[in-house]
Design an enzyme around this catalytic site. Structure first.
Site, PDB file in Angstrom:
ATOM      1  N   ASP A 112       0.845  -1.184   0.000  1.00  0.00           N
ATOM      2  CA  ASP A 112       0.000   0.000   0.000  1.00  0.00           C
ATOM      3  C   ASP A 112       0.888   1.244   0.000  1.00  0.00           C
ATOM      4  O   ASP A 112       1.936   1.252  -0.639  1.00  0.00           O
ATOM      5  CB  ASP A 112      -0.931  -0.040   1.226  1.00  0.00           C
ATOM      6  CG  ASP A 112      -2.260   0.666   0.994  1.00  0.00           C
ATOM      7  OD1 ASP A 112      -2.250   1.903   0.919  1.00  0.00           O
ATOM      8  OD2 ASP A 112      -3.302  -0.011   0.891  1.00  0.00           O
ATOM      9  N   HIS A 143      -3.459   6.040   3.800  1.00  0.00           N
ATOM     10  CA  HIS A 143      -4.253   4.893   3.355  1.00  0.00           C
ATOM     11  C   HIS A 143      -3.691   3.582   3.899  1.00  0.00           C
ATOM     12  O   HIS A 143      -4.425   2.746   4.448  1.00  0.00           O
ATOM     13  CB  HIS A 143      -4.271   4.879   1.824  1.00  0.00           C
ATOM     14  CG  HIS A 143      -5.231   3.913   1.213  1.00  0.00           C
ATOM     15  ND1 HIS A 143      -4.887   2.612   0.922  1.00  0.00           N
ATOM     16  CD2 HIS A 143      -6.518   4.050   0.807  1.00  0.00           C
ATOM     17  CE1 HIS A 143      -5.914   1.993   0.361  1.00  0.00           C
ATOM     18  NE2 HIS A 143      -6.924   2.842   0.285  1.00  0.00           N
ATOM     19  N   ALA A 282      -7.218  -7.630  -8.561  1.00  0.00           N
ATOM     20  CA  ALA A 282      -8.221  -8.513  -7.971  1.00  0.00           C
ATOM     21  C   ALA A 282      -8.872  -9.419  -9.008  1.00  0.00           C
ATOM     22  O   ALA A 282      -9.407 -10.474  -8.667  1.00  0.00           O
ATOM     23  CB  ALA A 282      -9.291  -7.691  -7.248  1.00  0.00           C
ATOM     24  N   SER A 335     -11.265  -0.568  -0.401  1.00  0.00           N
ATOM     25  CA  SER A 335      -9.968  -0.582   0.276  1.00  0.00           C
ATOM     26  C   SER A 335     -10.120  -0.887   1.754  1.00  0.00           C
ATOM     27  O   SER A 335      -9.229  -1.476   2.371  1.00  0.00           O
ATOM     28  CB  SER A 335      -9.272   0.777   0.134  1.00  0.00           C
ATOM     29  OG  SER A 335      -8.743   0.952  -1.143  1.00  0.00           O
TER      30      SER A 335
END
Length: 394
Positions: A112, A143, A282, A335
């Site tokens: 991240d 984040h 993903a 997220s």
């Protein structure tokens, strides 16, 4: 050839093995064989003929243009001055408060924006940091700190924010930031995390398809039609790239500790107007795609922004977790759902480790996805939007 376009190349390494006859008796010199557990990751500019030559090479597993990556940015954010409860609603919803497992002996990786290592939520955790960007090592965005807090954060201001709050070792790969935003970066980071012994890899990031199209039109000077066609070809190649990376991870698990990859499905949908399918990484086969759920008076429902065709879902709206510099903040997005699933995966991994002595990636994936429940969901959901439902701790 497009100017300044780098391609990511995944190749199996060759190893020397003894030459034997059909009775297994060694005869003569050694020969070469492909070792699928050892992968080389390279990036270089390639002509069309060079790409065709590489595709014919049996060692080549995938070739894809280095697509830009982007943070799957939260759709809303606010600081939290006073927590409202002893545990966040997400921790309660996934059953972490009633689970006898806490993530002990499990190593998680968060790929991240980095982490704030001085935050009280991470006290006592061995944070192994690796910076794949040209920025400073720690989190400048917030984040990554928020996601890490949901996975393994300690209690903050008497509020439980972490699903697996006894994780003692975490791999923090800073892959988002200046100089680090490409599919090459994430490929190398996944390889690093696997080699460092991660049982669970959490990624709340995605491919920037519009950004790649813009680079073809603005920098390469292409018209929008050919630029879109070329970008679609590259998009498909990157899905294959992440599929092959997942296969590499699975192959590693056959001979050692298993690793699973959990990734955010993306926030591009806008229900009820339209829905967008899950995006890479993903979308790669073998990667667990996570959708976001929100609270409602009649049960949990799909967040308006959450992409579809997911494997499983988790809390993703008004999620409270760690804030850079200390304290807490609330964020919403797939997220935020992804680290809930990664944390629950750590609990299932601990359960498996305690009973078998190792973590098998296939069993862990099956247990994690099968844990999903549709019971607490509000009526009207579609399976493509929620997968097996709300992830549940063992």
């Amino acid at each position: 050839m497009l100017k300044d376009t780098k391609y990511v190349i995944l190749r199996s390494q060759e190893i020397l093995v003894p030459t034997t006859d059909n009775l297994g008796v060694r005869r003569g010199a050694n020969t070469f064989a492909l070792d699928p557990e050892q992968m080389q990751i390279e990036a270089t500019e390639l002509s069309l003929s060079e790409r065709n030559d590489l595709r014919r090479d049996p060692r080549t597993m995938a070739i894809a243009p280095a697509f830009p990556l982007k943070l799957i940015a939260p759709v809303e954010s606010q600081d939290v001055a006073t927590p409202a409860a002893d545990s966040t609603w997400g921790i309660e919803a996934v059953g972490a408060t009633s689970s006898p497992f806490d993530g002990s002996d499990i190593t998680v990786a968060v790929l991240d924006t980095g982490i704030d290592p001085s935050h009280s939520a991470f006290a006592g955790v061995n944070l192994v940091q690796k910076n794949f960007t040209t920025e400073s090592d720690n989190d400048l965005d917030g984040h990554g700190t928020h996601c890490a807090g949901t996975i393994f954060g300690k209690d903050v201001e008497n509020t439980r924010i972490g699903v697996a709050r006894n994780v003692r070792r975490a791999l923090i790969g800073k892959v988002l930031g200046a100089g680090g935003n490409s599919s090459l970066t994430i490929a190398k980071a996944i390889q690093w995390a696997v080699n460092e012994g991660a049982h669970v890899i959490s990624m709340s990031l995605g491919i920037d398809f519009p950004g790649y199209v813009r680079s073809l039109t603005d920098i390469q000077g292409l018209a929008i039609e050919p630029a879109t066609s070329i970008a679609l070809e590259g998009y498909r190649a990157n899905i294959n790239l992440f599929t092959e990376l997942s296969r590499f991870v699975q192959a590693q698990g056959l001979f050692g500790q298993g690793t699973i990859i959990v990734a955010a499905s993306g926030n591009e949908s806008n229900r009820p107007s339209y829905e967008v399918s899950v995006a890479p990484p993903a979308a790669g086969t073998g990667v667990i795609a996570v959708g976001a759920l929100q609270e409602g008076s009649s049960g949990f429902s799909v967040a308006s922004f959450s992409n579809d065709q997911v494997n499983i879902s988790a809390p993703g709206v008004n999620v409270i977790s760690a804030k850079v510099g200390g304290g807490l903040r609330s964020l919403s997005g797939t997220s935020m759902a992804t680290p809930h699933v990664a944390g629950v995966a750590a609990l299932w991994g601990q359960r498996q480790l305690s009973t078998t002595g190792r973590v098998n990636h296939q069993v862990l994936m099956a247990q994690l996805i099968a844990s999903g429940t549709l019971d607490p969901l509000a009526p009207g959901y579609e399976i493509d939007n929620v997968g097996t439902g709300m992830v549940q701790a063992p």
